[in-house]
Write a protein that holds these residues in place. Sequence first.
Motif, PDB file in Angstrom:
ATOM      1  N   THR A  13      12.172  20.446  30.790  1.00 13.63           N
ATOM      2  CA  THR A  13      12.784  19.276  30.151  1.00 13.63           C
ATOM      3  C   THR A  13      12.679  19.425  28.636  1.00 13.63           C
ATOM      4  O   THR A  13      11.588  19.663  28.106  1.00 13.63           O
ATOM      5  N   ILE A  14      13.819  19.311  27.974  1.00 17.93           N
ATOM      6  CA  ILE A  14      13.873  19.457  26.517  1.00 17.93           C
ATOM      7  C   ILE A  14      14.301  18.122  25.912  1.00 17.93           C
ATOM      8  O   ILE A  14      15.336  17.569  26.298  1.00 17.93           O
ATOM      9  N   ALA A  15      13.493  17.615  24.972  1.00 12.81           N
ATOM     10  CA  ALA A  15      13.811  16.332  24.318  1.00 12.81           C
ATOM     11  C   ALA A  15      14.523  16.601  23.003  1.00 12.81           C
ATOM     12  O   ALA A  15      14.049  17.399  22.193  1.00 12.81           O
ATOM     13  N   LEU A  16      15.660  15.932  22.808  1.00 13.98           N
ATOM     14  CA  LEU A  16      16.448  16.163  21.587  1.00 13.98           C
ATOM     15  C   LEU A  16      16.549  14.891  20.749  1.00 13.98           C
ATOM     16  O   LEU A  16      16.873  13.823  21.285  1.00 13.98           O
ATOM     17  N   ASP A  17      16.292  15.056  19.452  1.00 15.56           N
ATOM     18  CA  ASP A  17      16.469  13.944  18.513  1.00 15.56           C
ATOM     19  C   ASP A  17      17.935  13.921  18.098  1.00 15.56           C
ATOM     20  O   ASP A  17      18.380  14.728  17.294  1.00 15.56           O
ATOM     21  N   THR A  64      19.039  12.567  30.659  1.00 10.34           N
ATOM     22  CA  THR A  64      18.505  11.211  30.580  1.00 10.34           C
ATOM     23  C   THR A  64      18.710  10.711  29.160  1.00 10.34           C
ATOM     24  O   THR A  64      18.521  11.471  28.211  1.00 10.34           O
ATOM     25  N   VAL A  65      19.127   9.463  29.022  1.00  8.84           N
ATOM     26  CA  VAL A  65      19.234   8.881  27.680  1.00  8.84           C
ATOM     27  C   VAL A  65      18.004   8.013  27.442  1.00  8.84           C
ATOM     28  O   VAL A  65      17.686   7.145  28.254  1.00  8.84           O
ATOM     29  N   SER A  66      17.313   8.290  26.355  1.00 10.46           N
ATOM     30  CA  SER A  66      16.142   7.489  26.019  1.00 10.46           C
ATOM     31  C   SER A  66      16.501   6.676  24.775  1.00 10.46           C
ATOM     32  O   SER A  66      16.552   7.206  23.656  1.00 10.46           O
ATOM     33  N   HIS A  67      16.783   5.416  24.997  1.00 13.67           N
ATOM     34  CA  HIS A  67      17.274   4.569  23.899  1.00 13.67           C
ATOM     35  C   HIS A  67      16.183   4.321  22.848  1.00 13.67           C
ATOM     36  O   HIS A  67      15.067   3.929  23.174  1.00 13.67           O
ATOM     37  N   CYS A  68      16.534   4.553  21.570  1.00 13.69           N
ATOM     38  CA  CYS A  68      15.586   4.305  20.481  1.00 13.69           C
ATOM     39  C   CYS A  68      16.263   3.387  19.464  1.00 13.69           C
ATOM     40  O   CYS A  68      17.391   3.657  19.037  1.00 13.69           O
ATOM     41  N   GLU A  69      15.554   2.349  19.080  1.00  9.03           N
ATOM     42  CA  GLU A  69      16.110   1.358  18.150  1.00  9.03           C
ATOM     43  C   GLU A  69      16.138   1.875  16.713  1.00  9.03           C
ATOM     44  O   GLU A  69      16.944   1.439  15.907  1.00  9.03           O
ATOM     45  N   GLN A  70      15.223   2.790  16.390  1.00 10.72           N
ATOM     46  CA  GLN A  70      15.066   3.173  14.982  1.00 10.72           C
ATOM     47  C   GLN A  70      15.478   4.616  14.698  1.00 10.72           C
ATOM     48  O   GLN A  70      15.507   5.465  15.586  1.00 10.72           O
ATOM     49  N   SER A 125      13.851   7.865  17.156  1.00 13.05           N
ATOM     50  CA  SER A 125      14.168   8.993  18.046  1.00 13.05           C
ATOM     51  C   SER A 125      13.260  10.187  17.729  1.00 13.05           C
ATOM     52  O   SER A 125      12.864  10.932  18.632  1.00 13.05           O
ATOM     53  N   MET A 126      12.901  10.349  16.441  1.00 15.57           N
ATOM     54  CA  MET A 126      12.038  11.478  16.070  1.00 15.57           C
ATOM     55  C   MET A 126      10.650  11.317  16.690  1.00 15.57           C
ATOM     56  O   MET A 126      10.075  12.266  17.225  1.00 15.57           O
ATOM     57  N   ARG A 127      10.134  10.108  16.622  1.00 25.97           N
ATOM     58  CA  ARG A 127       8.812   9.862  17.211  1.00 25.97           C
ATOM     59  C   ARG A 127       8.873   9.983  18.736  1.00 25.97           C
ATOM     60  O   ARG A 127       7.973  10.527  19.360  1.00 25.97           O
ATOM     61  N   ARG A 128       9.969   9.509  19.328  1.00 27.74           N
ATOM     62  CA  ARG A 128      10.101   9.529  20.785  1.00 27.74           C
ATOM     63  C   ARG A 128      10.053  10.957  21.340  1.00 27.74           C
ATOM     64  O   ARG A 128       9.351  11.224  22.320  1.00 27.74           O
ATOM     65  N   ILE A 129      10.784  11.880  20.725  1.00 26.30           N
ATOM     66  CA  ILE A 129      10.789  13.261  21.264  1.00 26.30           C
ATOM     67  C   ILE A 129       9.365  13.839  21.256  1.00 26.30           C
ATOM     68  O   ILE A 129       8.959  14.540  22.181  1.00 26.30           O
ATOM     69  N   LEU A 130       8.601  13.516  20.214  1.00 28.03           N
ATOM     70  CA  LEU A 130       7.232  14.038  20.117  1.00 28.03           C
ATOM     71  C   LEU A 130       6.339  13.392  21.166  1.00 28.03           C
ATOM     72  O   LEU A 130       5.494  14.058  21.779  1.00 28.03           O
ATOM     73  N   GLU A 131       6.536  12.093  21.401  1.00 33.69           N
ATOM     74  CA  GLU A 131       5.734  11.398  22.414  1.00 33.69           C
ATOM     75  C   GLU A 131       6.039  11.934  23.805  1.00 33.69           C
ATOM     76  O   GLU A 131       5.142  12.046  24.645  1.00 33.69           O
ATOM     77  N   LEU A 132       7.286  12.278  24.053  1.00 32.49           N
ATOM     78  CA  LEU A 132       7.661  12.832  25.365  1.00 32.49           C
ATOM     79  C   LEU A 132       6.969  14.181  25.593  1.00 32.49           C
ATOM     80  O   LEU A 132       6.558  14.495  26.715  1.00 32.49           O
ATOM     81  N   THR A 189       3.118  13.392  26.237  1.00 33.80           N
ATOM     82  CA  THR A 189       2.787  12.900  27.582  1.00 33.80           C
ATOM     83  C   THR A 189       3.107  13.914  28.668  1.00 33.80           C
ATOM     84  O   THR A 189       2.786  13.687  29.841  1.00 33.80           O
ATOM     85  N   GLY A 190       3.767  15.001  28.291  1.00 41.70           N
ATOM     86  CA  GLY A 190       4.139  15.999  29.296  1.00 41.70           C
ATOM     87  C   GLY A 190       5.479  15.705  29.947  1.00 41.70           C
ATOM     88  O   GLY A 190       5.943  16.452  30.808  1.00 41.70           O
ATOM     89  N   GLU A 191       6.161  14.631  29.535  1.00 42.62           N
ATOM     90  CA  GLU A 191       7.479  14.321  30.099  1.00 42.62           C
ATOM     91  C   GLU A 191       8.540  15.312  29.605  1.00 42.62           C
ATOM     92  O   GLU A 191       9.600  15.449  30.201  1.00 42.62           O
ATOM     93  N   ALA A 192       8.254  15.970  28.478  1.00 43.23           N
ATOM     94  CA  ALA A 192       9.154  17.032  28.011  1.00 43.23           C
ATOM     95  C   ALA A 192       8.325  18.286  27.732  1.00 43.23           C
ATOM     96  O   ALA A 192       7.136  18.200  27.408  1.00 43.23           O
ATOM     97  N   ASP A 193       8.972  19.449  27.882  1.00 41.15           N
ATOM     98  CA  ASP A 193       8.276  20.724  27.638  1.00 41.15           C
ATOM     99  C   ASP A 193       8.429  21.200  26.196  1.00 41.15           C
ATOM    100  O   ASP A 193       7.700  22.096  25.757  1.00 41.15           O
ATOM    101  N   ALA A 194       9.401  20.645  25.492  1.00 44.40           N
ATOM    102  CA  ALA A 194       9.646  21.049  24.096  1.00 44.40           C
ATOM    103  C   ALA A 194      10.585  20.026  23.485  1.00 44.40           C
ATOM    104  O   ALA A 194      11.265  19.281  24.214  1.00 44.40           O
ATOM    105  N   CYS A 195      10.626  19.964  22.160  1.00 45.28           N
ATOM    106  CA  CYS A 195      11.559  19.053  21.502  1.00 45.28           C
ATOM    107  C   CYS A 195      12.177  19.701  20.278  1.00 45.28           C
ATOM    108  O   CYS A 195      11.626  20.656  19.720  1.00 45.28           O
ATOM    109  N   VAL A 196      13.345  19.179  19.882  1.00 50.42           N
ATOM    110  CA  VAL A 196      14.098  19.735  18.750  1.00 50.42           C
ATOM    111  C   VAL A 196      14.623  18.589  17.890  1.00 50.42           C
ATOM    112  O   VAL A 196      15.137  17.597  18.418  1.00 50.42           O
ATOM    113  N   SER A 197      14.493  18.738  16.571  1.00 47.03           N
ATOM    114  CA  SER A 197      15.044  17.758  15.642  1.00 47.03           C
ATOM    115  C   SER A 197      15.638  18.463  14.434  1.00 47.03           C
ATOM    116  O   SER A 197      15.127  19.495  14.000  1.00 47.03           O
TER     117      SER A 197
END
Lengths: 341, 341
Positions: free
Chosen positions: A5-9, A61-67, A86-93, A96-104
């Motif tokens: 799972t890859i989290a994208l900002d 999956t869409v992870s809605h971020c207000e800021q 969204s930047m903080r969310r990708i790092l939190e994912l 918590t292990g919900e994502a294996d990597a993130c990109v911003s």
Amino acid sequence: MSMLTIALDIMGGDHGPPVILSAALQAIQKHPDCHFTLCGHRDVIEPALADLRADARERVTVSHCEQVVEMGEAPTSALRTKKQSSMRRILELVETGEADACVSAGNTGALLTLAFYVLKTLPGVDRPALVSAMPTASHHKVFLLDLGANVNCTAEILFQYGVMGSVLAEQTAGIEKPRVALLNVGEEDIKGNAQVKYANQLFRNATGINYIGYVEGDDIFTDYADVVVTDGFTGNVALKSSEGLAKLVINEVKRQSRRNLMTRMMARVALPLLKTIYNSVNPDQYNGASLLGLRGIVVKSHGNASADAFYYAIHQAIQEARMRVPEKIKNRIETVLLEQI
Amino acid sequence: MSMLTIALDIMGGDHGPPVILSAALQAIQKHPDCHFTLCGHRDVIEPALADLRADARERVTVSHCEQVVEMGEAPTSALRTKKQSSMRRILELVETGEADACVSAGNTGALLTLAFYVLKTLPGVDRPALVSAMPTASHHKVFLLDLGANVNCTAEILFQYGVMGSVLAEQTAGIEKPRVALLNVGEEDIKGNAQVKYANQLFRNATGINYIGYVEGDDIFTDYADVVVTDGFTGNVALKSSEGLAKLVINEVKRQSRRNLMTRMMARVALPLLKTIYNSVNPDQYNGASLLGLRGIVVKSHGNASADAFYYAIHQAIQEARMRVPEKIKNRIETVLLEQI
């Protein structure tokens, strides 16, 4: 292969969500083995997913971020006031292990600060480093770090950077026993400042690392080393002054080419070639930079990145996740430190 | 104009006396307003002067020196054991006032150490700096310092470098109120290490200097500033990594040009142009570097310098002597420091 799972900002970058979304769609198509969590405002993201085939849409999956962390925002402001970004969310994912990597592609200073705060460094690592692959004369890669995460580096931090860079070169570029060099103002042992001289000792005494000694600025690009270590101040200046020089050469060729018909024709043929070369020496724009030494994978794409460049950064994050780079850095640091006892 | 005396180290440089002597003969012909003291072994120098016309020969003195500082010799060894060397002699001639300036293409570390020891720094100057003019996009010059004389710089030293660079830009490039910038990893006030941040304050509080703030590595070459100040470690890396990148671009163009007949023809036309550009961005080889902040004028030509490059360094020394650069630096430093009280 297990699904990653890859989290994208989606909100970061100078060109805004359309460019990032276009890269995300590319990644979704090309990586059926990955799940993507797109972080940002749902009203911006959802319409872009409308044309996806059902099997692809299932992997998103869409992870809605207000800021949104703004490009010019102070890192401390981002840390204190942008908890729903969204930047903080990708790092939190990733945390918590919900994502294996993130990109911003967002604000670099804010990403460094938030990543350090949310993910923390690995045991034995004092500070994270920003690293990117640069081109060399023989078309190999050289990994240069730190590119600006940490302007004040002790000898111990420089040593840790050598270990971290070495693991990245092995795992993502397939280089066996990467040659690690320390950037200095001369090749003789008496040259350099106190940190560099002491780091040289640490490297010489370490057995788990293929240390080859000092390297000067002009040898970054000659395939003399696979990993070049320096502090974040010097590394940033080396990267940017090289980029500036490349721009100067291109502009000078353009200017000279206006002289007559012959040179104009020549330029028409030569310029695309020179641009290709320029792009290859503009690494943070074209390759993405990895933030190493954290308890998770973070790849920073240039704020000015095109969709292709951001796609490349995603690709790199996937590669690091497949190779479990943070775990390997942790193990290598442990081994090297144990040997020193 | 009064006659000037320029002392030349005939024995220094990678290519030995023939290249240096050829440059010296050029200078003797082109500068009838100068006397030249050629320092080195008389058996090497005398034969080269045989063909000089009597009026030119009258403007030349041979100062016989038994010793030579070797290119790879440690600076401390040169200081202790080479009291009769040509490198030491040129500096002593400047110190006693027998020469107005001196030029060497010898061992850089030894020249820095001997010059600092023999000539001492000007009042108010803690450490000398090595400075060279680099090209910019609009064909102006930018003076970058320090290029490696002093790897550890306090904020006060960085500030002094700004004043010194400013005087050199005014006096030798005719730039009025040169724009002085401090090299940093970002343009915001929060960026940088402690020395850079404090130097920024010193510059902002000074009235006698046209300080324009921070500059990043890529803006060295964009004509944003006339003088760019940094410590000797970072400056050396910026200079050399830019040179390395320039070499990489040239080699890449050569490689690509071998692909087919069309690209080969193109390369035949393009390469001389690219080499010209490369030479212009290889400043210590083509322009000579000045050692600023001493009680006398010392110009360092690249060890690998051609006769033309060494001639250019002599020309630069003459220019600095005509403009009495050290005296003007002394006065400017006094003025700026007095204003701060």
